[in-house]
Design an enzyme around this catalytic site. Structure first.
Site, short mmCIF file in Angstrom:
data_model
loop_
_atom_site.label_atom_id
_atom_site.label_comp_id
_atom_site.label_asym_id
_atom_site.label_seq_id
_atom_site.Cartn_x
_atom_site.Cartn_y
_atom_site.Cartn_z
N ARG A 127 0.86 -1.19 0.00
CA ARG A 127 0.00 0.00 0.00
C ARG A 127 0.89 1.24 0.00
O ARG A 127 1.97 1.25 0.60
CB ARG A 127 -0.89 0.00 1.24
CG ARG A 127 -1.85 1.19 1.30
CD ARG A 127 -2.60 1.23 2.61
NE ARG A 127 -3.43 2.44 2.68
CZ ARG A 127 -3.95 2.94 3.79
NH1 ARG A 127 -3.74 2.32 4.94
NH2 ARG A 127 -4.67 4.04 3.76
N HIS A 128 0.45 2.28 -0.68
CA HIS A 128 1.21 3.52 -0.73
C HIS A 128 1.56 4.01 0.68
O HIS A 128 0.86 3.73 1.66
CB HIS A 128 0.44 4.60 -1.48
CG HIS A 128 -0.86 4.97 -0.84
ND1 HIS A 128 -0.95 5.82 0.24
CD2 HIS A 128 -2.14 4.59 -1.13
CE1 HIS A 128 -2.22 5.95 0.60
NE2 HIS A 128 -2.96 5.21 -0.21
N GLY A 129 2.64 4.79 0.78
CA GLY A 129 2.98 5.44 2.03
C GLY A 129 1.94 6.48 2.41
O GLY A 129 1.04 6.81 1.62
N GLU A 188 -7.65 3.26 -5.73
CA GLU A 188 -8.42 3.13 -4.50
C GLU A 188 -9.91 3.07 -4.83
O GLU A 188 -10.33 3.52 -5.91
CB GLU A 188 -8.12 4.34 -3.60
CG GLU A 188 -8.87 4.41 -2.28
CD GLU A 188 -8.62 3.21 -1.39
OE1 GLU A 188 -9.14 2.12 -1.72
OE2 GLU A 188 -7.94 3.36 -0.36
N ARG A 189 -10.71 2.50 -3.94
CA ARG A 189 -12.16 2.55 -4.17
C ARG A 189 -12.60 4.00 -4.12
O ARG A 189 -12.00 4.85 -3.46
CB ARG A 189 -12.92 1.73 -3.14
CG ARG A 189 -12.85 2.29 -1.76
CD ARG A 189 -13.75 1.55 -0.80
NE ARG A 189 -15.11 2.06 -0.85
CZ ARG A 189 -15.94 2.03 0.19
NH1 ARG A 189 -15.55 1.52 1.34
NH2 ARG A 189 -17.15 2.50 0.08
N HIS A 190 -13.67 4.30 -4.84
CA HIS A 190 -14.19 5.67 -4.92
C HIS A 190 -15.10 5.92 -3.73
O HIS A 190 -16.05 5.16 -3.50
CB HIS A 190 -14.95 5.85 -6.24
CG HIS A 190 -15.15 7.27 -6.63
ND1 HIS A 190 -15.86 8.16 -5.85
CD2 HIS A 190 -14.74 7.97 -7.72
CE1 HIS A 190 -15.87 9.34 -6.45
NE2 HIS A 190 -15.18 9.25 -7.58
N LYS A 197 -12.68 11.98 8.37
CA LYS A 197 -13.34 10.76 8.82
C LYS A 197 -13.92 10.89 10.23
O LYS A 197 -15.04 10.45 10.49
CB LYS A 197 -12.35 9.59 8.76
CG LYS A 197 -11.92 9.24 7.35
CD LYS A 197 -10.85 8.16 7.34
CE LYS A 197 -10.34 7.91 5.93
NZ LYS A 197 -9.24 6.93 5.90
N ARG A 230 -16.86 2.58 5.25
CA ARG A 230 -15.43 2.34 5.03
C ARG A 230 -15.12 0.89 4.75
O ARG A 230 -14.25 0.60 3.93
CB ARG A 230 -14.62 2.76 6.27
CG ARG A 230 -14.51 4.24 6.53
CD ARG A 230 -13.59 4.50 7.71
NE ARG A 230 -12.21 4.19 7.39
CZ ARG A 230 -11.35 3.60 8.22
NH1 ARG A 230 -11.75 3.22 9.42
NH2 ARG A 230 -10.11 3.38 7.85
N GLY A 278 -5.28 0.83 -0.12
CA GLY A 278 -5.85 -0.02 0.90
C GLY A 278 -6.95 -0.93 0.38
O GLY A 278 -6.95 -2.14 0.63
N ASN A 279 -7.88 -0.38 -0.40
CA ASN A 279 -9.03 -1.18 -0.81
C ASN A 279 -8.79 -1.99 -2.08
O ASN A 279 -9.38 -3.06 -2.23
CB ASN A 279 -10.26 -0.29 -0.94
CG ASN A 279 -10.84 0.05 0.41
OD1 ASN A 279 -11.34 -0.81 1.12
ND2 ASN A 279 -10.74 1.32 0.80
#
Length: 248
Positions: free
Chosen positions: A8-10, A87-89, A98, A114, A183-184
């Protein structure tokens, strides 16, 4: 045996600000850059190398991959940028904090948005400034493939065709593959690889910048998987990700 590495990206600027990001193209923080470089060092020190890389069309994943490749002296390997790994939209939640959203709607509702499998957040209106349709990254894609919101089920539906038509054949051909994504989109791949149920996927989180190694058999069925790095630090990072959607 094949090996596949997912990372996953930083940390991104909106991770730092605890905002829903989705398809908004934010960059890495200095911490995120350090996480990506540490991921590359861990892979190099563990003896990994790669023939091919995949990433999304969003700069936080692309730049993470660059730093991983730089640490491994693999800037030269072929890289495929694929919108299906985005990533998911997050729809109408995109850009919202959040914790503030949880304070307004409740922790449970935000957890559903989420982490549930099949409940999308409220959709954007077409033409909203956050609507990616018409962006050059997605040139040629029909309206229905440029989402206004997504749940994880939708993300799985766009990630799996890429796995089946490109990534899996590359791995089976003997290529050593690394995927720098989100993440997703990583949760979508992990759900498929580990055959995680729709209910159990709610509890799965992915830490920033930490290599996740899959050892796969000849049919690409997982033998085992593990994170590289300090396991206590990884556990703390996972707990922090899990707590992002709670009201303060």
């Amino acid at each position: 045996m094949h090996k596949l590495v997912l990372i996953r990206h930083g940390e991104s600027t909106w991770n730092l600000e605890n905002r829903f990001t989705g398809w908004v193209d934010v960059d890495l923080t200095d911490t995120g850059i350090a996480q990506a470089r540490q991921g590359g060092r861990l892979l190099r020190e563990a003896g990994f190398t790669f023939d091919l890389a995949y990433t999304s069309v969003l700069k936080r994943a692309i730049r993470t991959l660059w730093h991983v490749q730089d640490e491994m002296d693999l800037m030269w390997i072929p890289t495929r940028t694929e919108w299906r790994l985005n990533e998911r939209h997050y729809g109408g939640l995109s850009g919202l904090n959040k914790a503030e959203t949880a304070a307004q709607y409740g922790d449970q509702q935000v957890l559903v948005w989420r982490r549930s499998y099949d409940t999308p957040p409220p959709a954007l209106e077409a033409g909203d400034e956050r609507d990616a349709y018409g962006n050059p990254r997605y040139a040629g894609l029909p309206r229905e493939q440029v989402p206004l919101t997504e749940c994880l089920k939708d993300t799985v539906a766009r990630v799996l065709p890429l796995w089946e038509t490109s990534i899996a054949p590359d791995i089976k051909s003997g290529k050593r593959v690394v995927i720098a994504a989100h993440g997703n989109s990583i949760r979508a791949l992990v759900k498929y690889l580990d055959n995680i149920s729709d209910d159990d996927i709610v509890g799965l989180n992915i830490p920033n910048g930490t290599p996740l190694v899959y050892e796969l058999d000849a049919n690409l069925k997982p033998i085992r998987h593990y994170y590289l790095g300090d396991q206590e630090a990884i556990a703390a990072s996972l707990a922090a990700v899990a707590g992002q959607g709670k009201a303060k």
